[in-house]
Design a protein around this motif. Structure first.
Motif, short mmCIF file in Angstrom:
data_model
loop_
_atom_site.label_atom_id
_atom_site.label_comp_id
_atom_site.label_asym_id
_atom_site.label_seq_id
_atom_site.Cartn_x
_atom_site.Cartn_y
_atom_site.Cartn_z
N VAL A 30 -34.87 70.19 -80.97
CA VAL A 30 -35.09 70.98 -82.18
C VAL A 30 -33.81 70.98 -83.02
CG1 VAL A 30 -35.79 73.22 -83.12
CG2 VAL A 30 -36.63 72.51 -80.87
N ASP A 32 -32.16 72.30 -86.87
CA ASP A 32 -32.40 73.21 -87.99
C ASP A 32 -32.23 72.47 -89.32
OD1 ASP A 32 -29.63 73.02 -88.40
OD2 ASP A 32 -29.22 75.11 -87.92
N ASP A 33 -32.36 73.19 -90.43
CA ASP A 33 -32.28 72.57 -91.76
C ASP A 33 -30.90 71.97 -92.05
OD1 ASP A 33 -34.90 73.21 -92.25
OD2 ASP A 33 -34.43 75.08 -93.29
N ALA A 77 -41.40 76.96 -81.86
CA ALA A 77 -41.28 75.59 -82.35
C ALA A 77 -42.65 74.95 -82.40
CB ALA A 77 -40.36 74.79 -81.44
N THR A 80 -43.47 67.80 -83.35
CA THR A 80 -43.65 66.89 -84.48
C THR A 80 -43.62 65.42 -84.08
OG1 THR A 80 -41.28 66.86 -84.97
CG2 THR A 80 -42.63 68.53 -86.10
N ARG A 113 -39.90 65.86 -80.09
CA ARG A 113 -39.25 66.36 -81.31
C ARG A 113 -40.03 67.60 -81.75
NH1 ARG A 113 -35.60 62.89 -83.25
NH2 ARG A 113 -35.82 60.73 -82.55
N ARG A 115 -39.91 71.22 -84.59
CA ARG A 115 -39.26 71.93 -85.70
C ARG A 115 -39.42 73.42 -85.47
NH1 ARG A 115 -42.16 74.18 -89.66
NH2 ARG A 115 -44.40 73.87 -89.63
N THR A 117 -40.28 77.16 -86.15
CA THR A 117 -41.30 77.83 -86.95
C THR A 117 -41.10 79.34 -87.01
OG1 THR A 117 -42.80 78.00 -85.06
CG2 THR A 117 -43.03 76.05 -86.49
#
Length: 164
Positions: A30, A32-33, A77, A80, A113, A115, A117
């Motif tokens: 994971v 982050d942005d 998470a 993806t 993978r 992301r 949430t």
């Protein structure tokens, strides 16, 4: 007073005990942005890792990865994609309860993978002593087992799934 379970990871070690089991685990990679990686410090060996745990009966690999992330870090998470399938016999894990060996495992890990949430970083004391976001440039400042480092490096540097 019962003694806690400890874990000893071996890597490419011919003197490692012979495996008595082979079990599947799921891990989630994971970011982050800002591109930082989610890492936790395991309580059973004090090494850094990405969220990882056993795939339980009745759940998919993706469900296990999401569940482990939530249990270990407090973060939600969504899967993806696939980082890879890591099944090298070079990695052997010994689980000890006190001084008694409970299991000698040759793991199969499916690294996904994912992301972020939602949720809030809340380390589960029985799983992680610390959870945080780490800049990939700073990863060498952390003690990470070579088997986990392989997963992380592949997640950072490749878009094709790794299979071994």
């Amino acid at each position: 007073m019962s003694k806690a379970t400890r874990r000893i990871d071996y890597w490419q070690d011919p003197s490692a005990p012979k495996p008595t089991s082979r079990k599947t685990s799921a891990s989630v990679f994971v970011r982050d942005d800002e591109g930082r990686l989610l890492l936790l410090r395991r309580v059973d060996n004090d090494l850094r890792t990405i969220p990882t745990g056993a795939v339980k009966k009745g759940e998919t690999v993706a469900q296990a990865g999401v569940r482990e992330c939530r249990e270990e870090t407090g973060l939600d998470a969504e899967v993806t994609g696939l980082v890879g399938v890591f099944s090298t016999p070079d990695h052997v894990i010994v689980y000890l309860h006190g001084d008694t060996i409970d299991e000698v495992r040759q793991p199969i890990n499916i690294c996904l993978r994912a992301r972020l949430t939602g949720g809030h970083i809340t380390p589960q004391p029985s799983e992680a002593s610390d959870v945080g976001w780490v800049d990939p440039a700073d990863l060498y400042d952390y003690l990470i087992h070579p088997a986990l480092r392989t997963r992380i490096d592949h997640g950072l540097h490749s878009t094709e799934p790794y299979i071994t």
